[in-house]
Design an enzyme around this catalytic site. Structure first.
Site, PDB file in Angstrom:
ATOM      1  N   GLU A   1       0.900  -1.128  -0.012  1.00  0.00           N
ATOM      2  CA  GLU A   1      -0.066  -0.027  -0.043  1.00  0.00           C
ATOM      3  C   GLU A   1       0.891   1.306  -0.088  1.00  0.00           C
ATOM      4  O   GLU A   1       1.768   1.394   0.765  1.00  0.00           O
ATOM      5  CB  GLU A   1      -0.908  -0.086   1.167  1.00  0.00           C
ATOM      6  CG  GLU A   1      -1.870   1.224   1.147  1.00  0.00           C
ATOM      7  CD  GLU A   1      -2.862   1.191   2.370  1.00  0.00           C
ATOM      8  OE1 GLU A   1      -2.688   0.443   3.342  1.00  0.00           O
ATOM      9  OE2 GLU A   1      -3.356   2.418   2.560  1.00  0.00           O
TER      10      GLU A   1
ATOM     11  N   ARG B   1       5.752 -12.887   9.368  1.00  0.00           N
ATOM     12  CA  ARG B   1       6.291 -11.748   9.049  1.00  0.00           C
ATOM     13  C   ARG B   1       7.666 -11.606   9.809  1.00  0.00           C
ATOM     14  O   ARG B   1       7.763 -12.061  10.749  1.00  0.00           O
ATOM     15  CB  ARG B   1       5.528 -10.420   9.293  1.00  0.00           C
ATOM     16  CG  ARG B   1       5.069 -10.265  10.755  1.00  0.00           C
ATOM     17  CD  ARG B   1       3.964  -9.212  11.234  1.00  0.00           C
ATOM     18  NE  ARG B   1       4.073  -8.176  10.715  1.00  0.00           N
ATOM     19  CZ  ARG B   1       3.432  -7.146   9.809  1.00  0.00           C
ATOM     20  NH1 ARG B   1       2.826  -8.002   8.997  1.00  0.00           N
ATOM     21  NH2 ARG B   1       3.784  -6.222   9.579  1.00  0.00           N
TER      22      ARG B   1
ATOM     23  N   LYS C   1       4.581   0.695   9.386  1.00  0.00           N
ATOM     24  CA  LYS C   1       4.684   1.778   8.658  1.00  0.00           C
ATOM     25  C   LYS C   1       4.081   2.963   9.668  1.00  0.00           C
ATOM     26  O   LYS C   1       4.355   4.305   9.536  1.00  0.00           O
ATOM     27  CB  LYS C   1       3.998   1.776   7.304  1.00  0.00           C
ATOM     28  CG  LYS C   1       4.817   1.215   6.128  1.00  0.00           C
ATOM     29  CD  LYS C   1       4.096   1.327   4.942  1.00  0.00           C
ATOM     30  CE  LYS C   1       2.998   0.010   4.797  1.00  0.00           C
ATOM     31  NZ  LYS C   1       2.690   0.016   3.486  1.00  0.00           N
TER      32      LYS C   1
HETATM   33  P1  ATP Z   1       2.937  -2.290   8.047  1.00  0.00           P
HETATM   34  O1  ATP Z   1       2.311  -3.116   8.939  1.00  0.00           O
HETATM   35  O2  ATP Z   1       4.314  -2.132   8.293  1.00  0.00           O
HETATM   36  O3  ATP Z   1       2.203  -1.051   7.581  1.00  0.00           O
HETATM   37  P2  ATP Z   1       1.781  -3.496   5.581  1.00  0.00           P
HETATM   38  O4  ATP Z   1       1.586  -4.989   5.602  1.00  0.00           O
HETATM   39  O5  ATP Z   1       0.535  -2.519   6.140  1.00  0.00           O
HETATM   40  O6  ATP Z   1       2.885  -3.260   6.676  1.00  0.00           O
HETATM   41  P3  ATP Z   1       1.738  -3.375   3.043  1.00  0.00           P
HETATM   42  O7  ATP Z   1       2.032  -2.289   2.169  1.00  0.00           O
HETATM   43  O8  ATP Z   1       0.178  -3.737   2.859  1.00  0.00           O
HETATM   44  O9  ATP Z   1       2.402  -3.051   4.501  1.00  0.00           O
HETATM   45  O10 ATP Z   1       2.557  -4.628   2.882  1.00  0.00           O
HETATM   46  C1  ATP Z   1       2.987  -5.001   1.397  1.00  0.00           C
HETATM   47  C2  ATP Z   1       3.548  -6.469   1.565  1.00  0.00           C
HETATM   48  O11 ATP Z   1       4.405  -6.604   2.677  1.00  0.00           O
HETATM   49  C3  ATP Z   1       2.199  -7.449   2.108  1.00  0.00           C
HETATM   50  O12 ATP Z   1       2.118  -8.482   1.374  1.00  0.00           O
HETATM   51  C4  ATP Z   1       2.796  -7.783   3.502  1.00  0.00           C
HETATM   52  O13 ATP Z   1       2.254  -8.990   4.091  1.00  0.00           O
HETATM   53  C5  ATP Z   1       4.286  -7.540   3.368  1.00  0.00           C
HETATM   54  N1  ATP Z   1       4.860  -7.407   4.780  1.00  0.00           N
HETATM   55  C6  ATP Z   1       4.474  -6.167   5.335  1.00  0.00           C
HETATM   56  N2  ATP Z   1       5.405  -6.253   6.532  1.00  0.00           N
HETATM   57  C7  ATP Z   1       6.150  -7.189   6.682  1.00  0.00           C
HETATM   58  C8  ATP Z   1       7.005  -7.989   7.466  1.00  0.00           C
HETATM   59  N3  ATP Z   1       7.331  -7.419   8.606  1.00  0.00           N
HETATM   60  N4  ATP Z   1       7.519  -9.006   7.136  1.00  0.00           N
HETATM   61  C9  ATP Z   1       7.246  -9.816   5.852  1.00  0.00           C
HETATM   62  N5  ATP Z   1       6.417  -9.284   5.040  1.00  0.00           N
HETATM   63  C10 ATP Z   1       5.780  -8.341   5.362  1.00  0.00           C
HETATM   64 MG    MG Z   2      -1.318  -2.773   5.119  1.00  0.00          MG
END
Ligand code: ATP
Ligand code: MG
Length: 558
Positions: A38, A265, A275
């Site tokens: 995102e 994760r 984020k």
């Molecule tokens: P955050 O919680 O940091 O905001 P998010 O999952 O909301 O992360 P996205 O932009 O939706 O962020 O993530 C894009 C991809 O990266 C998704 O498939 C998510 O599962 C993966 N991802 C995010 N954080 C991690 C992590 N700590 N380890 C592995 N994969 C991750």
């Molecule tokens: Mg997200």
């Protein structure tokens, strides 16, 4: 990009894909993954794990991996983030070729899918407020209650949904919900919201839409539109998988539709990874920006001097598991250190200078000594030597303990690439501080020279005074402090490490580095690895400390 290390055990997703190939469900070219960020912030090291996994699977099997911006949340998203994400994925060494997509590319199709669900009696427009929906949802132990709007006719739903889209209603007044099961033990399945009204400007579609699909609706359908086969996401989406399946099955996608698989994760000691929290650090001014070298963002790590190869290596080593764990940040540092040990040239820099005058060295003479750039890869440069030099203040002690092999009154050390010197006299200021050492040198002890064989215990790095360059060096420690297990507490802003940045303004460096530009990495002999920062100009060098020489992780693991 390096071949996958075949000695590594295959991860469980690879095993699933292997199975799908063996069963004949797919041929290799059909294997299709995606990385779906995102664009609401910069990518972090956790995303690197997902990038390496998704793009790595496609590479390994000869399939494809898409970059898809999951941009269904107009108020939080921005093109600045879109740009930084692309830069980071490329820098990590991956390519999406011409397959860069946006969920917003599909807004028309997604709307049509929603209409189709309504027609199939599987979605309805609900007028409950957000609080009411929450109250009706029930709990883990109690079933939810059906919405009074649940049994609207297909015609009425179609009409209301069209009017939602046409902008007739204010934000929050109506939502489109799936009609599934308010008694489901899985709360995600209790008539989840699929569309909401948001009169907001979208960074790509502008004012075209005032209804936006929810993640849980947009995601599986975007996967299906792109012919994704293996939709890999993190464990917190496990409960959403039945909804993913329900949507695709309700809309008539066949067995070759995408399937979701969840992995753990990445969590790192000493590090906040969401984020949302990283944005708080940026917006609160606790760091200089998303690319502050103390940040776990890809752009921060890059600016700090971490290499893409080291980050890929780290992601390979941590593996892909199905249960969450906490990885020691020292392991990431270990990967960086290994890479830089192999690939960074050595130079001499004195972080805390103490003047040395070589009394028996001719006043106006300058010699250029040949110095090796790297112990195994070789390469050479000249370093000047003259009567006035600087050594590291901590390398001299007036009253040293027994095993101190550096410089002491009457003692001898070798200057790296140069001569053996002897400390003859200690000069102090009125306050009693040591300000200069008077030494003599042994002209026959030149490194590589005829009489170089004479051995002394200590070897020091140094720089010649007249030709030294003054640089700024930024030393780092962890941004946040932790509990005894390495976890950063939830109220992380109360756990900022006040010593996470230390700036040295008067570091002296040998002249060979004078015109190096941003991103060049060196080992400062005996001091650690350092990388030229983007704040550097031709007349002001700025270095970031990348990582020290001492390996805490490698040592523990033997
Ligand atoms: P955050 O919680 O940091 O905001 P998010 O999952 O909301 O992360 P996205 O932009 O939706 O962020 O993530 C894009 C991809 O990266 C998704 O498939 C998510 O599962 C993966 N991802 C995010 N954080 C991690 C992590 N700590 N380890 C592995 N994969 C991750
Ligand atoms: Mg997200």
């Amino acid at each position: 990009m390096a071949e996958k290390n075949t000695a590594m055990a295959a991860n469980f997703v690879e095993n699933i894909i292997d199975g799908d190939l063996k069963s004949g469900k797919y041929v290799p070219e059909e294997i299709h993954t995606r990385f779906p960020p995102e664009p609401n912030g910069y990518l972090h090291i956790g995303h690197a794990k997902s990038i390496c996994l998704n793009f790595g699977l496609a590479q390994r099997f000869g399939g494809k991996c898409n970059l898809r911006f999951d941009d269904t949340n107009p108020t939080k998203e921005d093109t600045e983030y879109v740009d930084s994400i692309q830069e980071d994925v490329k820098w990590l060494g991956f390519t999406w070729d011409d397959r860069r997509f946006y969920a917003s590319d599909y807004f028309v199709k997604l709307y049509e899918y929603a209409v189709e669900l309504i027609k199939r009696g599987k979605a309805f427009v609900c007028d409950l407020s957000a609080e009411e929906i929450r109250a009706y949802r029930g709990t883990l132990t109690e079933p939810g209650k059906e919405s009074p709007y649940r049994n609207r006719s297909v015609e009425e739903n179609l009409d209301l949904f069209a009017r939602m889209k046409a902008g007739e209603f204010p934000d929050g007044s109506h939502v489109l919900r799936a009609k599934i099961d308010m008694a489901s033990p899985n709360i995600t399945m209790r008539d989840p919201v699929l569309y909401r009204i948001a009169h907001a400007t979208h960074h790509r579609t502008g004012e075209t839409w005032c209804i936006y699909p929810m993640y849980d609706f947009a995601h599986p359908l975007s996967d299906a539109i792109e012919d994704i086969t293996h939709s890999v996401c993190t464990l917190e989406f496990e409960d959403h998988r039945p909804l993913y399946d329900w949507l695709l099955e309700s809309l008539g996608f066949d067995a070759k539709r995408p399937h979701q698989y969840e992995f753990a994760r990445l969590n790192l000691t000493n590090t906040v990874m969401s984020k949302r929290k990283l944005r708080q650090l940026v917006e609160g001014g606790y760091v200089s920006g998303w690319d502050d070298p103390r940040m776990p963002t890809i752009s921060g790590l890059r600016r700090r001097g971490y290499t893409a190869a080291a980050i890929r290596d780290f992601c390979e080593r941590i593996g892909v598991a199905k249960s969450n764990s906490l990885v020691d940040v020292a392991m990431l540092e270990h990967c960086v250190r290994e890479d830089l040990n192999e690939n960074a040239d050595r130079v001499m820099a004195v972080l805390d200078p103490l003047k040395v005058v070589i009394a028996n060295y001719p006043e106006d003479k300058i010699e250029y000594l040949v110095a090796e750039n790297h112990p195994t890869r070789g390469g050479h440069r000249y370093v000047p030597f003259s009567r006035e030099l600087f050594i590291e203040r901590e390398d001299f002690m007036e009253e040293p303990p027994k095993k101190f092999f550096r410089l002491k009154p009457g003692g001898e050390v070798r200057l790296k690439h140069a001569y053996i010197i002897k400390c003859e006299e200690v000069v102090k200021d009125d306050a009693g501080n040591v300000v200069e050492l008077r030494c003599t040198y042994d002209p026959d002890s030149k490194s590589g020279g005829a009489a170089a064989g004479r051995k002394v215990k200590g070897t020091l790095h140094w720089v010649e005074a007249k030709n030294a360059i003054t640089a700024e060096v930024r030393l780092y420690d962890y941004l946040l402090t932790t509990d005894e297990n390495g976890n950063v507490p939830d109220d992380f802003l109360a756990h900022l490490n006040p010593n996470s940045l230390r700036v040295l303004k008067d570091v002296l460096i040998e002249p060979s580095v004078r015109y190096t530009a941003e991103g060049t990495r060196y080992q400062f002999l005996r001091k650690g690895y350092f990388c030229v920062d983007k704040d550097t100009t031709p007349d002001h060098l700025v270095f970031n400390e990348v990582v020290g020489l001492k390996d805490t992780w490698g040592k523990v693991k033997g």
